[in-house]
Design a protein around this motif. Sequence first.
Motif, PDB file in Angstrom:
ATOM      1  N   SER A 162       8.429  99.090  74.100  1.00 17.38           N
ATOM      2  CA  SER A 162       7.101  98.557  74.418  1.00 17.38           C
ATOM      3  C   SER A 162       6.999  97.092  74.038  1.00 17.38           C
ATOM      4  N   LEU A 163       6.139  96.404  74.742  1.00 17.70           N
ATOM      5  CA  LEU A 163       5.772  95.031  74.414  1.00 17.70           C
ATOM      6  C   LEU A 163       4.293  94.858  74.748  1.00 17.70           C
ATOM      7  N   ARG A 164       3.656  93.936  74.048  1.00 13.10           N
ATOM      8  CA  ARG A 164       2.302  93.553  74.403  1.00 13.10           C
ATOM      9  C   ARG A 164       2.281  92.055  74.679  1.00 13.10           C
ATOM     10  N   LEU A 165       1.915  91.719  75.878  1.00  9.06           N
ATOM     11  CA  LEU A 165       1.779  90.320  76.262  1.00  9.06           C
ATOM     12  C   LEU A 165       0.337  89.875  76.044  1.00  9.06           C
ATOM     13  N   SER A 166       0.192  88.609  75.690  1.00  6.84           N
ATOM     14  CA  SER A 166      -1.123  88.000  75.543  1.00  6.84           C
ATOM     15  C   SER A 166      -1.195  86.756  76.408  1.00  6.84           C
ATOM     16  N   CYS A 167      -2.369  86.473  76.868  1.00  8.71           N
ATOM     17  CA  CYS A 167      -2.625  85.235  77.609  1.00  8.71           C
ATOM     18  C   CYS A 167      -3.933  84.660  77.081  1.00  8.71           C
ATOM     19  N   VAL A 168      -3.824  83.510  76.439  1.00  3.14           N
ATOM     20  CA  VAL A 168      -4.994  82.845  75.877  1.00  3.14           C
ATOM     21  C   VAL A 168      -5.418  81.718  76.803  1.00  3.14           C
ATOM     22  N   ALA A 169      -6.690  81.703  77.156  1.00  2.00           N
ATOM     23  CA  ALA A 169      -7.222  80.703  78.067  1.00  2.00           C
ATOM     24  C   ALA A 169      -8.086  79.693  77.318  1.00  2.00           C
ATOM     25  N   SER A 170      -8.069  78.462  77.792  1.00  2.00           N
ATOM     26  CA  SER A 170      -8.941  77.426  77.245  1.00  2.00           C
ATOM     27  C   SER A 170      -9.371  76.512  78.384  1.00  2.00           C
ATOM     28  N   GLY A 171     -10.501  75.843  78.178  1.00  2.00           N
ATOM     29  CA  GLY A 171     -10.987  74.901  79.174  1.00  2.00           C
ATOM     30  C   GLY A 171     -11.753  75.532  80.315  1.00  2.00           C
ATOM     31  N   LEU A 172     -12.082  76.796  80.190  1.00  3.05           N
ATOM     32  CA  LEU A 172     -12.883  77.457  81.207  1.00  3.05           C
ATOM     33  C   LEU A 172     -13.791  78.491  80.549  1.00  3.05           C
ATOM     34  N   THR A 173     -14.775  78.967  81.308  1.00  2.00           N
ATOM     35  CA  THR A 173     -15.665  80.019  80.800  1.00  2.00           C
ATOM     36  C   THR A 173     -14.977  81.346  81.091  1.00  2.00           C
ATOM     37  N   PHE A 174     -14.205  81.787  80.130  1.00  2.00           N
ATOM     38  CA  PHE A 174     -13.282  82.900  80.324  1.00  2.00           C
ATOM     39  C   PHE A 174     -13.990  84.142  80.852  1.00  2.00           C
ATOM     40  N   SER A 175     -15.165  84.413  80.347  1.00  2.00           N
ATOM     41  CA  SER A 175     -15.845  85.661  80.696  1.00  2.00           C
ATOM     42  C   SER A 175     -16.222  85.740  82.169  1.00  2.00           C
ATOM     43  N   LEU A 176     -16.173  84.621  82.887  1.00  2.00           N
ATOM     44  CA  LEU A 176     -16.528  84.606  84.300  1.00  2.00           C
ATOM     45  C   LEU A 176     -15.333  84.865  85.220  1.00  2.00           C
TER      46      LEU A 176
ATOM     47  N   THR B 271      -1.169  99.025  80.487  1.00  2.00           N
ATOM     48  CA  THR B 271      -2.620  98.906  80.443  1.00  2.00           C
ATOM     49  C   THR B 271      -2.993  97.435  80.298  1.00  2.00           C
ATOM     50  N   ILE B 272      -4.162  97.102  80.813  1.00  2.00           N
ATOM     51  CA  ILE B 272      -4.656  95.731  80.719  1.00  2.00           C
ATOM     52  C   ILE B 272      -6.007  95.775  80.028  1.00  2.00           C
TER      53      ILE B 272
ATOM     54  N   LEU C 227      -1.609  92.576  78.110  1.00  2.00           N
ATOM     55  CA  LEU C 227      -0.915  93.554  78.939  1.00  2.00           C
ATOM     56  C   LEU C 227      -0.030  94.384  78.006  1.00  2.00           C
ATOM     57  N   GLN C 228      -0.424  95.616  77.805  1.00  2.00           N
ATOM     58  CA  GLN C 228       0.372  96.529  76.989  1.00  2.00           C
ATOM     59  C   GLN C 228       1.345  97.236  77.908  1.00  2.00           C
ATOM     60  N   MET C 229       2.613  97.098  77.613  1.00  2.00           N
ATOM     61  CA  MET C 229       3.661  97.649  78.464  1.00  2.00           C
ATOM     62  C   MET C 229       4.454  98.679  77.675  1.00  2.00           C
ATOM     63  N   ASN C 230       4.395  99.901  78.124  1.00  2.00           N
ATOM     64  CA  ASN C 230       5.113 100.996  77.485  1.00  2.00           C
ATOM     65  C   ASN C 230       6.173 101.554  78.430  1.00  2.00           C
ATOM     66  N   SER C 231       7.098 102.300  77.869  1.00  2.00           N
ATOM     67  CA  SER C 231       8.161 102.934  78.657  1.00  2.00           C
ATOM     68  C   SER C 231       8.830 101.923  79.579  1.00  2.00           C
ATOM     69  N   LEU C 232       9.172 100.790  79.018  1.00  2.00           N
ATOM     70  CA  LEU C 232       9.760  99.723  79.821  1.00  2.00           C
ATOM     71  C   LEU C 232      11.127 100.121  80.356  1.00  2.00           C
ATOM     72  N   GLN C 233      11.382  99.663  81.564  1.00  2.00           N
ATOM     73  CA  GLN C 233      12.637  99.954  82.253  1.00  2.00           C
ATOM     74  C   GLN C 233      13.292  98.639  82.682  1.00  2.00           C
ATOM     75  N   PRO C 234      14.597  98.671  82.938  1.00  2.00           N
ATOM     76  CA  PRO C 234      15.274  97.430  83.357  1.00  2.00           C
ATOM     77  C   PRO C 234      14.617  96.756  84.555  1.00  2.00           C
TER      78      PRO C 234
END
Length: 116
Positions: A17-31, A69-70, A81-88
């Motif tokens: 498993s891996l969990r990816l993150s994406c951090v945003a700046s300079g915008l109104t993220f909630s929109l 899951t997102i 992005l939570q990634m489980n049961s990853l495959q090649p």
Amino acid sequence: QVQLVESGGGLVQPGGSLRLSCVASGLTFSLYTMTWYRQAPGKEREFVARVTSVGAFTNFADSVKGRFTISRDNAKNTVYLQMNSLQPEDTAVYFCKALNGANHYWGQGTQVTVSS
């Protein structure tokens, strides 16, 4: 200036498993609707998962349903992005994209390699 910065990629064994993150700046993220894409070597960029601005709706590519899951935290301007049961075949550069009407922005990507 809008920036999207992905992190969390790396090398993982099949089934891991891996969990990816994406951090945003300079915008109104909630929109913004936030989407993850990926691009494997020699292939076109493809849709992975999407979450709407208030997180009320998500959808996934068939290839990752039941494994990925997102989610988003609007207070932290971050989508995960939570990634489980990853495959090649999940090996790719993963990108996040922010979309609101005609405005769209991409991150620089984070490499995910699934290999034993």
